[in-house]
Design an enzyme around this catalytic site. Sequence first.
Site, short mmCIF file in Angstrom:
data_model
loop_
_atom_site.label_atom_id
_atom_site.label_comp_id
_atom_site.label_asym_id
_atom_site.label_seq_id
_atom_site.Cartn_x
_atom_site.Cartn_y
_atom_site.Cartn_z
N ARG A 136 -100.27 20.00 13.93
CA ARG A 136 -99.89 20.95 15.00
C ARG A 136 -101.07 21.75 15.53
NH1 ARG A 136 -95.50 20.66 11.65
NH2 ARG A 136 -96.38 22.24 10.28
N GLU A 193 -98.26 25.14 0.24
CA GLU A 193 -96.98 25.77 -0.13
C GLU A 193 -96.04 24.75 -0.76
OE1 GLU A 193 -95.06 27.55 3.22
OE2 GLU A 193 -93.71 28.76 1.98
P1 AMP Z 1 -100.92 26.69 3.97
O1 AMP Z 1 -102.03 25.83 3.44
O2 AMP Z 1 -99.92 27.04 2.90
O3 AMP Z 1 -101.43 27.91 4.70
O4 AMP Z 1 -100.09 25.81 4.97
C1 AMP Z 1 -100.43 25.75 6.26
C2 AMP Z 1 -99.99 24.46 6.91
O5 AMP Z 1 -98.69 24.04 6.51
C3 AMP Z 1 -99.94 24.65 8.38
O6 AMP Z 1 -100.52 23.50 8.96
C4 AMP Z 1 -98.49 24.80 8.72
O7 AMP Z 1 -98.21 24.06 9.86
C5 AMP Z 1 -97.73 24.24 7.54
N1 AMP Z 1 -96.71 25.16 6.96
C6 AMP Z 1 -96.71 25.68 5.72
N2 AMP Z 1 -95.65 26.44 5.49
C7 AMP Z 1 -94.93 26.43 6.62
C8 AMP Z 1 -93.71 27.07 7.02
N3 AMP Z 1 -93.02 27.85 6.19
N4 AMP Z 1 -93.29 26.87 8.29
C9 AMP Z 1 -94.01 26.08 9.13
N5 AMP Z 1 -95.13 25.45 8.80
C10 AMP Z 1 -95.61 25.61 7.57
#
Ligand code: AMP
Length: 173
Positions: free
Chosen positions: A61, A98
């Site tokens: 995205r 996550e």
């Molecule tokens: P992080 O490494 O946990 O900061 O995850 C970031 C990536 O995962 C980004 O590319 C987001 O698009 C996606 N992402 C993680 N958690 C979510 C969420 N709750 N809603 C939407 N996208 C998420």
Amino acid sequence: MNAETIRDAIRDVPDFPKPGILFKDITPVLQNAELFRGAVTLLETFCKECGVEKIAAIDARGFLFGGAICDRLNIGFVPVRKQGKLPYKTFEETYDLEYGSATLAIHQDAFAPGEKVVIIDDLLATGGTAAATAKLVERAGGEVVAIGFLVELAFLNGRDQLQGYNVWAPIAF
Ligand code: AMP
């Protein structure tokens, strides 16, 4: 375009892609021309203020916003992709996110030495993805002048993983 108006269009999808995850779905923003353009303008303005020379955008995205910003600012685009997708010589970083773990890659020749890079993604969650991307940009010779997101899930404290970087998001939940 007011960030609040964009915020109101972001849809909550419970239990996606796994039980317990509240997914912030930005497709309602993308499918509305005014909202999409407004979101790009917010990020574009921030990138310009940072003296950006190149955007490194995160699969997938981040590409939507990063590509549009590059077109507006007449600068180059560098894709940071999931493992196995980039055809040329790469650097790779593995990290926790996550939901699960992942490996990201960047082309070794992506930047001129010291080029000023803004990293762009749609959303900051735990920060692992952006932290791995920052390492990749630096390994490839770029200088990370900022990390910009459309949305930040502040309760996950992703900024803790990005200390020392200029981190910005116009919309927080
Ligand atoms: P992080 O490494 O946990 O900061 O995850 C970031 C990536 O995962 C980004 O590319 C987001 O698009 C996606 N992402 C993680 N958690 C979510 C969420 N709750 N809603 C939407 N996208 C998420």
